[in-house]
Design an enzyme around this catalytic site. Structure first.
Site, short mmCIF file in Angstrom:
data_model
loop_
_atom_site.label_atom_id
_atom_site.label_comp_id
_atom_site.label_asym_id
_atom_site.label_seq_id
_atom_site.Cartn_x
_atom_site.Cartn_y
_atom_site.Cartn_z
N SER A 150 0.82 -1.21 0.00
CA SER A 150 0.00 0.00 0.00
C SER A 150 0.86 1.25 0.00
O SER A 150 1.97 1.27 0.54
CB SER A 150 -0.89 -0.01 1.25
OG SER A 150 -1.46 1.24 1.49
N TYR A 153 -2.56 0.10 10.30
CA TYR A 153 -2.72 -0.61 9.02
C TYR A 153 -1.48 -0.44 8.16
O TYR A 153 -0.92 -1.42 7.65
CB TYR A 153 -3.96 -0.11 8.28
CG TYR A 153 -3.98 -0.51 6.82
CD1 TYR A 153 -4.23 -1.82 6.44
CD2 TYR A 153 -3.72 0.43 5.81
CE1 TYR A 153 -4.24 -2.19 5.11
CE2 TYR A 153 -3.73 0.06 4.47
CZ TYR A 153 -3.98 -1.25 4.13
OH TYR A 153 -3.97 -1.62 2.80
N LYS A 183 1.64 -3.26 6.76
CA LYS A 183 2.15 -3.41 5.40
C LYS A 183 3.67 -3.22 5.36
O LYS A 183 4.40 -3.97 4.70
CB LYS A 183 1.47 -2.42 4.45
CG LYS A 183 -0.02 -2.68 4.25
CD LYS A 183 -0.28 -4.01 3.55
CE LYS A 183 -1.73 -4.20 3.18
NZ LYS A 183 -2.02 -5.52 2.60
#
Length: 340
Positions: free
Chosen positions: A127, A151, A155
Site C-alpha cells: 500500500s 494498518y 504493510k
C-alpha cells in the site's frame, strides 16, 4: 493449456476477486483461500459465471498452517498472490492488535509454508500508506518509508519481513505492489466492492449515498493544503490494478529478489472533485457534510508509476469516467452488495 497454478489468498475480496478473474482469463489455474471475514463466496460464483471457468475455493484462514500445508502438498504452485488481511485505516487505530495478528502473523505463517514447499514466487498486496506523510508528490519507490496508522505499519513490517527472508536465502522473487486508491468494478457489474458496515473508502460511500443506502457522505476535513481543502488521492481502476498482478506473475522469474512497485495513475483528485465527477457522470445526488479530520489521514498522495511500466510493462488505462461509470453500474445493480 494452463500456465500453472496460482494461490490467491483473500481471493474472495474486492481486489482478490478481480485478480482471480483476470488470472483465469490469462490461462492460469487459480486456487483461492479466504476466511470470508470481510468478503463473500458469491464473488467466486460470479467470477465463475463471467469466465466460464471453475475457481477452486477453500475457506481457510492463512494463520491455519495445517490447512495451508495440506494445500501446498496437493498443488504445485507457480506463485502466490497475497491479499488476505484487514484493510481499514480508521479501524486499525482502534483495534491495532487484531491488525498485527491477522496481517503480520498471518503473512509469517504463509511464508513459512511457502518456504517449506519451495514455492518462492510472491506478489504482495502492499500500500501507498508505507510512505507515511510524504514530503512531496508524486511519490517514487525510493521515498523514505514511515507510517501514520497501524494498518500502514502492518504493510511496512510485512515488506521488511519479506526483504529479510529474500536476503537470507536465494531463490525468492517477491514483488511488493504498492497500491494507491483502488475504485471501480468489473464492467459486467457482477463483481465489485462490498464493504461490511460503514464503508471506509470514498467511492463505495459515495455510491451508497447515491443509491439511497446512506443519507449523506462524511468528508473528513476541508482544511488541508490542497486545491479545495479536502484530501487528494490517486484513484486507480480495480481492473487496471488487477492486471498489474497478472503482469507481475508473468514477469516473476525475471524479477529476481525484492521489487517494490507503485501502482497508480499519476494523477491526484480531491474528495470534492470525486463527488463532482460522480454526480456529473451518473446524474445522482450525493449530499455531503464536512466533519473533523480522520486520525492517520494525510493531505495528498499520488504516484509516480514509471517503474511499473519499466519492470512490468504496465500502465493504467482507465480514466476517471470509467471508474465512476463502473462503480455506479455495480452499485445500482447490487444496491445491497452481494446477497447475504
Amino acid at each position: 493449456m494452463s500456465l500453472g497454478k496460482v494461490l490467491v489468498t483473500g481471493g474472495a475480496g474486492y481486489i482478490g476477486s478481480h485478480t482471480t478473474l483476470l488470472l483465469l482469463e490469462a490461462g492460469y489455474q487459480v486456487i483461492v483461500v479466504d476466511n470470508l471475514s470481510n468478503s463473500s463466496l458469491e464473488s467466486m460464483r460470479r467470477v465463475e459465471d463471467i469466465t466460464g471457468q471453475p475457481v477452486i475455493f477453500h475457506r481457510v484462514d492463512i494463520r491455519d498452517t495445517e490447512k495451508l500445508d495440506a494445500l501446498f502438498m496437493e498443488h504445485d504452485f507457480k506463485a502466490v498472490v497475497h491479499f488476505a488481511g484487514l484493510k481499514a485505516v480508521g479501524e486499525s487505530t482502534q483495534i491495532p492488535l487484531e491488525y498485527y495478528e491477522q496481517n503480520v502473523f498471518g503473512s509469517v505463517c504463509l511464508l513459512k509454508v511457502m518456504q517449506k514447499h519451495d514455492c518462492r514466487n510472491m506478489v504482495f498486496s502492499s500500500s501507498a500508506t508505507v510512505y507515511g506523510d510524504p514530503a512531496s508528490v508524486p511519490i517514487t519507490e525510493d521515498f523514505p518509508t514511515s507510517t501514520t496508522n497501524p494498518y500502514g505499519s502492518t504493510k511496512l513490517y510485512i515488506e521488511q519481513i519479506m526483504r529479510d527472508l529474500a536476503a537470507s536465502e536465494q531463490g525468492w522473487n517477491i514483488v511488493l505492489l504498492r497500491y494507491f486508491n483502488p475504485i471501480g468494478a468489473h464492467e459486467s457489474g457482477m463483481i465489485g466492492e462490498d464493504p461490511s458496515g460503514i464503508p471506509n473508502n470514498l467511492m463505495p460511500f459515495i455510491s451508497q449515498v447515491a443509491v439511497g443506502k446512506r443519507e449523506k457522505l462524511s468528508v473528513f476535513g476541508d482544511d488541508y493544503d490542497t486545491i479545495d481543502g479536502t484530501g487528494v488521492r490517486d484513484y486507480i481502476h480495480v481492473v487496471d490494478l488487477s492486471d498489474a498482478h497478472v503482469k507481475a506473475i508473468e514477469n516473476i522469474d525475471a524479477l529476481e529478489g525484492i521489487n517494490a512497485i507503485n501502482l497508480g495513475t499519476q494523477t491526484g483528485y480531491s474528495v470534492l472533485q470525486m463527488v463532482d465527477a460522480f454526480v456529473e457522470k451518473t446524474g445522482q445526488k450525493v449530499p455531503y457534510e464536512i466533519v473533523a479530520r480522520r486520525p492517520g489521514d494525510i493531505a495528498e498522495c499520488w504516484a509516480d508509476a514509471t517503474l511499473a511500466k519499466e519492470k512490468l510493462g504496465w500502465s493504467a488505462k482507465r480514466g476517471l469516467n470509467e471508474m465512476v461509470a463502473d462503480t455506479w453500474r455495480w452499485q445500482s445493480k447490487n444496491p445491497e452488495g452481494y446477497p447475504k
